[in-house]
Write an enzyme that holds these catalytic residues in place. Sequence first.
Site, PDB file in Angstrom:
ATOM      1  N   THR A 185      -6.810  -0.256   1.463  1.00  0.00           N
ATOM      2  CA  THR A 185      -7.032   0.885   2.350  1.00  0.00           C
ATOM      3  C   THR A 185      -7.778   0.456   3.604  1.00  0.00           C
ATOM      4  O   THR A 185      -7.388   0.802   4.729  1.00  0.00           O
ATOM      5  CB  THR A 185      -7.817   1.988   1.604  1.00  0.00           C
ATOM      6  N   ASN A 237       5.246   1.448  -2.819  1.00  0.00           N
ATOM      7  CA  ASN A 237       4.459   1.516  -4.051  1.00  0.00           C
ATOM      8  C   ASN A 237       5.004   2.516  -5.062  1.00  0.00           C
ATOM      9  O   ASN A 237       4.677   2.444  -6.235  1.00  0.00           O
ATOM     10  CB  ASN A 237       2.987   1.820  -3.745  1.00  0.00           C
ATOM     11  N   GLN A 293       1.819  -4.213  -2.317  1.00  0.00           N
ATOM     12  CA  GLN A 293       2.685  -4.253  -3.501  1.00  0.00           C
ATOM     13  C   GLN A 293       3.544  -5.510  -3.545  1.00  0.00           C
ATOM     14  O   GLN A 293       4.019  -5.913  -4.606  1.00  0.00           O
ATOM     15  CB  GLN A 293       3.584  -3.015  -3.559  1.00  0.00           C
ATOM     16  N   HIS A 335      -7.040  -5.903  -6.246  1.00  0.00           N
ATOM     17  CA  HIS A 335      -6.899  -5.319  -7.589  1.00  0.00           C
ATOM     18  C   HIS A 335      -5.456  -5.080  -8.002  1.00  0.00           C
ATOM     19  O   HIS A 335      -5.198  -4.726  -9.144  1.00  0.00           O
ATOM     20  CB  HIS A 335      -7.728  -4.034  -7.708  1.00  0.00           C
ATOM     21  N   THR A 345     -22.422  -7.889   5.273  1.00  0.00           N
ATOM     22  CA  THR A 345     -22.551  -9.104   4.470  1.00  0.00           C
ATOM     23  C   THR A 345     -21.312  -9.258   3.597  1.00  0.00           C
ATOM     24  O   THR A 345     -20.899  -8.313   2.918  1.00  0.00           O
ATOM     25  CB  THR A 345     -23.833  -9.043   3.615  1.00  0.00           C
ATOM     26  N   CYS A 364      -2.492   7.749  -6.173  1.00  0.00           N
ATOM     27  CA  CYS A 364      -3.198   8.617  -5.234  1.00  0.00           C
ATOM     28  C   CYS A 364      -2.620  10.013  -5.293  1.00  0.00           C
ATOM     29  O   CYS A 364      -3.328  11.006  -5.180  1.00  0.00           O
ATOM     30  CB  CYS A 364      -3.069   8.069  -3.821  1.00  0.00           C
TER      31      CYS A 364
HETATM   32  C1  LIG Z   1      -2.783   0.338  -3.638  1.00  0.00           C
HETATM   33  C2  LIG Z   1      -2.161   0.318  -2.292  1.00  0.00           C
HETATM   34  C3  LIG Z   1      -2.947   0.392  -1.127  1.00  0.00           C
HETATM   35  C4  LIG Z   1      -4.428   0.639  -1.170  1.00  0.00           C
HETATM   36  O1  LIG Z   1      -5.164  -0.447  -1.646  1.00  0.00           O
HETATM   37  P1  LIG Z   1      -6.640  -0.176  -2.236  1.00  0.00           P
HETATM   38  O2  LIG Z   1      -7.188  -1.558  -2.431  1.00  0.00           O
HETATM   39  O3  LIG Z   1      -6.447   0.561  -3.513  1.00  0.00           O
HETATM   40  O4  LIG Z   1      -7.407   0.589  -1.226  1.00  0.00           O
HETATM   41  C5  LIG Z   1      -2.313   0.298   0.096  1.00  0.00           C
HETATM   42  N1  LIG Z   1      -0.979   0.135   0.180  1.00  0.00           N
HETATM   43  C6  LIG Z   1      -0.194   0.061  -0.906  1.00  0.00           C
HETATM   44  C7  LIG Z   1       1.270  -0.145  -0.731  1.00  0.00           C
HETATM   45  C8  LIG Z   1      -0.759   0.159  -2.173  1.00  0.00           C
HETATM   46  O5  LIG Z   1       0.034   0.095  -3.250  1.00  0.00           O
END
Ligand SMILES: *Cc1c(COP(=O)(O)O)cnc(C)c1O
Length: 401
Positions: free
Chosen positions: A92, A174, A202, A222, A258, A346
Amino acid sequence: MSIHAHGTSSDLSNGTPHPGEATLYLDNAATTPVRPEALEAMLPYLTGVYGNPSSHHTLGERAAQALADARGRVAAVFGMRQSDVIFTSGGTEANNLAIKGIAIAAQLGRDRRHLVTTPIEHESILESADYLERVHGFDVSRVPVDGTGTVDPAAIGAALREDTALVSVGYANNEVGTIQDVGAIATLARERRIPVHVDAVQAAGWLRLAGSGADAISIAGHKIGAPKGTGALVVRGRVPLEPLLHGGGQERGRRSGTEHVAGAVALATALDLAEAEREEAFARVTRLREDFVARVLDRVPSATLTGHPVHRLPGTASFTFAGTSGEAVLLELERRGIVSSSGSACAAGSDEPSHVLVAMGIEPEVAQTAVRFTLAHAASKPLDAVADAVAASVAAVQSTR
Ligand SMILES: *Cc1c(COP(=O)(O)O)cnc(C)c1O
């Protein structure tokens, strides 16, 4: 494979999944567990080597060295320079920094105020584009996609203007997994000297991140086995970028604060491993997903695969089950020990139909019946029993309607 070997429905009776033990986790597009290698690599920087990388004593310099090493490894996967890597708090933030940072710099520097994107992007892109419209007077072109979720590069080309500040297109969606031809899009934009940003959150671990021709690329730790709260925007040094976070001038002044040294080390470790395993994972998981999709379509008459039939992420099997409710099917699946998603994490929990499916021309009532299964990069077992559970779950929901 038997689902009950993974646990019984009673394990999930309190509604809280216990991934790994009781459940089969098929929501890897929402998040992944931290890989042991990434955890092991990061631990020393949470404890012993805890210095601030800006400090001039040994402890600080050792942290700075680890950060530089992580930066180099991330840059190598993208075929970009070490100085192009900006560590962020995730996908994000990387997307916000790319969209707002590049667009606002182009507005300040060259009076450009036009953005080109698509309607199927992640919320962090859509909302950043809305913000530019609302607050900075930008004009946003949202180039439509077809029924497979594919945007025609020529349509992106046709949307480019003299005052276009940036093009932003997701590498792979996604929700439905459709892959875009970012190379063709980058070629068209480059002819017009317009920077291209690609959300590769993704795509990482499945598709090649180097050589796409993009000027800026976002990833999130993640989604590939690093912890939540880690990510990067890799942006070519020649692209002007206005920072969002102002302060001590870390990350070459482009992202103050930091640095999350341990997170950067974990991200680099996970990304390196994902890159090394990428081609083998692509082939292996493509076979598993194709077999699973075929079996679901065979067993469930109301099932329709969403997204592109071929140009899609190996691990993404997304369906609509006409005449059901996606949320109800999810609950039935969870009772059978399978964790999936009704769309993106989301959007889950909200009653709004998926903006992605609606943009693909799917009726809102049908979009409400969507269920997404996303396999791990390491997936190795056939999903026949899952397909059977899908058939049982859909039948259970249909019988109550
Ligand atoms: C999960 C996702 C994000 C957001 O990443 P976060 O680390 O959860 O903020 C942005 N773009 C896509 C395509 C995602 O699947």
